[in-house]
Scaffold this motif. Structure first.
Motif, PDB file in Angstrom:
ATOM      1  N   GLU A 139      10.318   0.540  -4.649  1.00 46.19           N
ATOM      2  CA  GLU A 139      10.815   0.404  -6.016  1.00 46.19           C
ATOM      3  C   GLU A 139      11.163   2.162  -6.563  1.00 46.19           C
ATOM      4  O   GLU A 139      11.524   2.114  -8.033  1.00 46.19           O
ATOM      5  CB  GLU A 139       9.789  -0.100  -7.114  1.00 46.19           C
ATOM      6  CG  GLU A 139       9.516  -1.466  -6.874  1.00 46.19           C
ATOM      7  CD  GLU A 139       8.707  -2.167  -8.164  1.00 46.19           C
ATOM      8  OE1 GLU A 139       9.591  -3.038  -9.005  1.00 46.19           O
ATOM      9  OE2 GLU A 139       7.609  -1.776  -7.985  1.00 46.19           O
ATOM     10  N   GLY A 140      10.716   3.171  -6.001  1.00 46.07           N
ATOM     11  CA  GLY A 140      10.548   4.362  -6.447  1.00 46.07           C
ATOM     12  C   GLY A 140       9.708   4.617  -7.689  1.00 46.07           C
ATOM     13  O   GLY A 140       8.653   3.792  -8.040  1.00 46.07           O
ATOM     14  N   ASP A 141       9.929   5.659  -8.403  1.00 47.38           N
ATOM     15  CA  ASP A 141       9.133   5.622  -9.532  1.00 47.38           C
ATOM     16  C   ASP A 141       9.806   6.478 -10.866  1.00 47.38           C
ATOM     17  O   ASP A 141      10.381   7.412 -10.584  1.00 47.38           O
ATOM     18  CB  ASP A 141       7.992   6.856  -9.032  1.00 47.38           C
ATOM     19  CG  ASP A 141       6.778   6.701 -10.349  1.00 47.38           C
ATOM     20  OD1 ASP A 141       6.492   5.621 -10.951  1.00 47.38           O
ATOM     21  OD2 ASP A 141       6.141   7.590 -10.169  1.00 47.38           O
ATOM     22  N   ASP A 156       0.984  -1.164  -0.064  1.00 47.03           N
ATOM     23  CA  ASP A 156       0.110  -0.084   0.154  1.00 47.03           C
ATOM     24  C   ASP A 156       0.931   1.154   0.109  1.00 47.03           C
ATOM     25  O   ASP A 156       1.714   1.279   0.950  1.00 47.03           O
ATOM     26  CB  ASP A 156      -0.685   0.076   1.363  1.00 47.03           C
ATOM     27  CG  ASP A 156      -1.865   1.318   1.596  1.00 47.03           C
ATOM     28  OD1 ASP A 156      -1.710   1.855   0.512  1.00 47.03           O
ATOM     29  OD2 ASP A 156      -2.333   1.338   2.389  1.00 47.03           O
ATOM     30  N   ARG A 157       0.589   2.094  -1.061  1.00 50.26           N
ATOM     31  CA  ARG A 157       1.564   3.108  -1.163  1.00 50.26           C
ATOM     32  C   ARG A 157       1.126   4.404  -0.305  1.00 50.26           C
ATOM     33  O   ARG A 157       1.069   5.360  -0.781  1.00 50.26           O
ATOM     34  CB  ARG A 157       1.578   3.453  -2.694  1.00 50.26           C
ATOM     35  CG  ARG A 157       2.444   2.461  -3.508  1.00 50.26           C
ATOM     36  CD  ARG A 157       2.556   2.920  -4.848  1.00 50.26           C
ATOM     37  NE  ARG A 157       3.468   3.860  -5.223  1.00 50.26           N
ATOM     38  CZ  ARG A 157       4.045   4.533  -6.084  1.00 50.26           C
ATOM     39  NH1 ARG A 157       3.300   4.094  -7.436  1.00 50.26           N
ATOM     40  NH2 ARG A 157       4.802   5.146  -6.332  1.00 50.26           N
ATOM     41  N   SER A 158       0.415   4.202   0.953  1.00 49.68           N
ATOM     42  CA  SER A 158      -0.261   5.087   1.669  1.00 49.68           C
ATOM     43  C   SER A 158      -1.495   5.517   1.029  1.00 49.68           C
ATOM     44  O   SER A 158      -1.802   6.775   1.407  1.00 49.68           O
ATOM     45  CB  SER A 158       0.607   6.289   1.994  1.00 49.68           C
ATOM     46  OG  SER A 158       2.001   6.087   2.663  1.00 49.68           O
ATOM     47  N   ASN A 159      -2.206   4.724   0.249  1.00 52.97           N
ATOM     48  CA  ASN A 159      -3.440   5.061  -0.370  1.00 52.97           C
ATOM     49  C   ASN A 159      -4.553   4.878   0.624  1.00 52.97           C
ATOM     50  O   ASN A 159      -5.375   5.705   0.793  1.00 52.97           O
ATOM     51  CB  ASN A 159      -3.718   4.423  -1.751  1.00 52.97           C
ATOM     52  CG  ASN A 159      -2.793   4.738  -3.010  1.00 52.97           C
ATOM     53  OD1 ASN A 159      -3.087   6.003  -3.161  1.00 52.97           O
ATOM     54  ND2 ASN A 159      -2.044   4.042  -3.311  1.00 52.97           N
ATOM     55  N   LEU A 160      -4.508   3.777   1.242  1.00 58.15           N
ATOM     56  CA  LEU A 160      -5.441   3.226   2.340  1.00 58.15           C
ATOM     57  C   LEU A 160      -4.927   3.712   3.676  1.00 58.15           C
ATOM     58  O   LEU A 160      -5.831   4.436   4.313  1.00 58.15           O
ATOM     59  CB  LEU A 160      -5.801   1.695   2.252  1.00 58.15           C
ATOM     60  CG  LEU A 160      -6.112   1.311   1.080  1.00 58.15           C
ATOM     61  CD1 LEU A 160      -6.217  -0.321   0.880  1.00 58.15           C
ATOM     62  CD2 LEU A 160      -7.605   1.848   0.404  1.00 58.15           C
ATOM     63  N   GLN A 161      -3.708   3.284   3.962  1.00 56.36           N
ATOM     64  CA  GLN A 161      -3.338   4.000   5.376  1.00 56.36           C
ATOM     65  C   GLN A 161      -1.762   4.083   5.001  1.00 56.36           C
ATOM     66  O   GLN A 161      -1.319   3.564   4.003  1.00 56.36           O
ATOM     67  CB  GLN A 161      -3.527   2.653   6.567  1.00 56.36           C
ATOM     68  CG  GLN A 161      -4.949   2.726   6.935  1.00 56.36           C
ATOM     69  CD  GLN A 161      -5.604   1.339   6.164  1.00 56.36           C
ATOM     70  OE1 GLN A 161      -4.852   0.557   5.842  1.00 56.36           O
ATOM     71  NE2 GLN A 161      -6.883   1.434   5.896  1.00 56.36           N
ATOM     72  N   PRO A 162      -1.097   4.771   5.902  1.00 53.34           N
ATOM     73  CA  PRO A 162       0.521   5.008   5.499  1.00 53.34           C
ATOM     74  C   PRO A 162       1.222   3.849   5.396  1.00 53.34           C
ATOM     75  O   PRO A 162       0.778   2.608   5.993  1.00 53.34           O
ATOM     76  CB  PRO A 162       0.830   5.495   7.046  1.00 53.34           C
ATOM     77  CG  PRO A 162      -0.327   6.355   7.554  1.00 53.34           C
ATOM     78  CD  PRO A 162      -1.542   5.481   7.197  1.00 53.34           C
ATOM     79  N   GLY A 220       7.074  14.397  -4.414  1.00 62.02           N
ATOM     80  CA  GLY A 220       8.272  13.772  -4.559  1.00 62.02           C
ATOM     81  C   GLY A 220       8.984  12.839  -3.445  1.00 62.02           C
ATOM     82  O   GLY A 220       9.877  12.350  -3.689  1.00 62.02           O
ATOM     83  N   LYS A 221       7.832  12.535  -2.500  1.00 65.38           N
ATOM     84  CA  LYS A 221       8.353  11.523  -1.475  1.00 65.38           C
ATOM     85  C   LYS A 221       7.382  10.433  -1.470  1.00 65.38           C
ATOM     86  O   LYS A 221       7.220   9.836  -0.372  1.00 65.38           O
ATOM     87  CB  LYS A 221       8.248  12.346  -0.194  1.00 65.38           C
ATOM     88  CG  LYS A 221       9.366  13.549  -0.093  1.00 65.38           C
ATOM     89  CD  LYS A 221       9.113  14.360   1.242  1.00 65.38           C
ATOM     90  CE  LYS A 221      10.216  15.503   1.440  1.00 65.38           C
ATOM     91  NZ  LYS A 221      10.100  16.150   2.715  1.00 65.38           N
ATOM     92  N   ALA A 222       6.824  10.030  -2.478  1.00 62.68           N
ATOM     93  CA  ALA A 222       5.904   9.079  -2.590  1.00 62.68           C
ATOM     94  C   ALA A 222       7.039   7.524  -2.256  1.00 62.68           C
ATOM     95  O   ALA A 222       8.017   7.660  -2.472  1.00 62.68           O
ATOM     96  CB  ALA A 222       5.237   8.686  -4.068  1.00 62.68           C
ATOM     97  N   VAL A 223       6.332   6.450  -1.900  1.00 68.76           N
ATOM     98  CA  VAL A 223       6.823   5.258  -1.676  1.00 68.76           C
ATOM     99  C   VAL A 223       6.079   4.103  -2.181  1.00 68.76           C
ATOM    100  O   VAL A 223       5.117   4.120  -2.201  1.00 68.76           O
ATOM    101  CB  VAL A 223       7.115   5.086  -0.029  1.00 68.76           C
ATOM    102  CG1 VAL A 223       5.828   4.967   0.518  1.00 68.76           C
ATOM    103  CG2 VAL A 223       8.129   4.134   0.382  1.00 68.76           C
TER     104      VAL A 223
END
Length: 388
Positions: free
Chosen positions: A153-155, A83-89, A131-134
């Motif tokens: 994985e980054g983006d 989960d990329r912090s879409n539902l919870q962190p 810029g700080k997505a995970v």
């Protein structure tokens, strides 16, 4: 891997009737790695358990489990959610697994923590990330300290001006607190040029070897400069890197992934999705690994295969800017299990694996988990195999 697939297509996948032998020197196009049978010791199924879909636990949604490892300090297992912090962190879970020679008897979640950034904050949702997505994908327990090492994985953005987010291997305390990161080889870097990992095909696989002295990682798919992704005629080469705990590269090797096993449904908008989501070092051999290959094809479903592979005798390619058109000796591999032949209730998006307890037979148990991507028509499946 976070698949773009939003629906699951169930169909009978093609069965392989022969094992795959070590590949030989590869030139311009990666060679097809199918050869006459040369078997490793086969795996056998001990059992499986399906975790309830979107199980609620401590105000989080259990799902997207793409990595698993055992914590020797507690006896529990740790899972990473993608989960990329879409539902919870972005977070991990701990769980007690009751696994023995008779199967998987229970999976009981015991805790969860978010991964924290260096400033102590949780990772924000992609919409607010700036810029700080995970994109968490793999987790390992440090055999020396029992802290957590995890890969993301980054983006590589598809829209002009969007930020590049580099893949990373980070360290976290059992509380989730950030402890540092491992320096990665230069060719793991996502660039604005046609070099480095493809989007959604960076680091998914890490493992400790040599009693914690060596960290080995794999890129999920071929680097852009290393040639095309697999198709119906050809496999591809992905890079596997051995490093010391402080990041010094000990060697980098080419692992040959298989060609696509079936044609895609021509009505589907999704192309084949294949790669290496996990690898696992053998405790008593610093050059030997179990390597998981997972492929999805529209209209044919999932093909999951497990290989016994070695870096021994393989070409060190760390100084090779590109593998395309280059003659290299890749890692040798032997088929251990084709999941279609194990007798599972379903073959799903298996992405993580770790060693379980040793069995009375002298075999080792191997525990695997599938990533349901939080989709209604997928499952979180815990599988136990016996391997020698």
């Amino acid at each position: 891997m976070r698949s773009s697939l939003t629906r699951r297509v169930f169909a009978t996948a093609l069965l392989l009737s022969a094992s795959l032998s070590p590949a030989v020197a590869l030139a311009a196009q990666p060679a097809d790695t199918e050869r006459k049978s040369e078997h490793a010791a086969p795996a056998r199924l001990l059992g499986e358990k399906i975790v309830p879909h979107k199980l609620g636990f401590l105000e989080t949604t259990v799902g997207g489990l793409s990595g698993i490892d055992r914590n020797r300090c507690t006896g529990e297992y740790v899972f990473i959610s993608d989960d990329r912090s879409n539902l919870q962190p972005a977070r991990f879970y701990t769980a007690a697994l009751d696994v023995d020679a008779d199967g998987v008897h229970s999976v009981d979640f015991t805790g969860t923590r978010p991964f924290l950034q260096p400033d102590g904050s949780v990772y924000p949702s992609p919409a607010l990330a700036d810029g700080k997505a995970v994109d968490p994908e793999e987790i390992r327990v440090d055999p020396r300290t029992c802290s957590y090492w995890w890969a993301q994985e980054g983006d590589r953005p598809t829209v002009a001006g969007a930020p590049v987010i580099q893949p990373s291997i980070q360290f976290a305390a059992p509380t989730g607190a950030h402890l540092g990161r491992l320096p990665l080889p230069p060719n793991y870097e996502v660039t604005t040029e046609e070099r480095g990992p493809r989007r959604n095909q960076a680091i998914e696989a890490i493992t400790f070897g040599s009693h914690g002295r060596v960290v080995t990682s794999a890129i999920e798919g071929p680097l852009l400069q290393d040639g095309p992704v697999p198709d119906l005629q050809h496999g591809a080469l992905v890079r596997v890197t051995k490093q010391t705990r402080d990041g010094r590269v000990l060697g980098q090797f080419a692992y040959p992934i298989e060609k696509i096993f079936a044609e895609s449904d021509p009505t589907s908008p999704w192309g084949p999705d294949t790669g290496v989501p996990s690898l696992l070092a053998f405790p008593d051999d610093p050059d030997r690994y179990l390597v998981l290959e997972r492929t999805w094809v529209a209209g044919a479903g999932y093909k999951v295969r497990l290989y016994d592979a070695t870096t021994r005798g393989a070409t060190d390619v760390q100084a090779r800017e590109s593998l395309a058109g280059q003659a290299v000796v890749p890692m040798r591999k032997k088929l251990v299990a084709d999941f279609d032949t194990l007798g599972l209730s379903t073959v799903d998006n298996t992405e993580g694996m770790t060693w379980g307890p040793r069995l009375p037979s002298g075999e080792r148990s191997l525990i695997l988990v599938s990533d349901d991507n939080f989709a209604e028509d997928a499952v979180t499946q815990i599988v136990a195999l016996a391997v020698r």
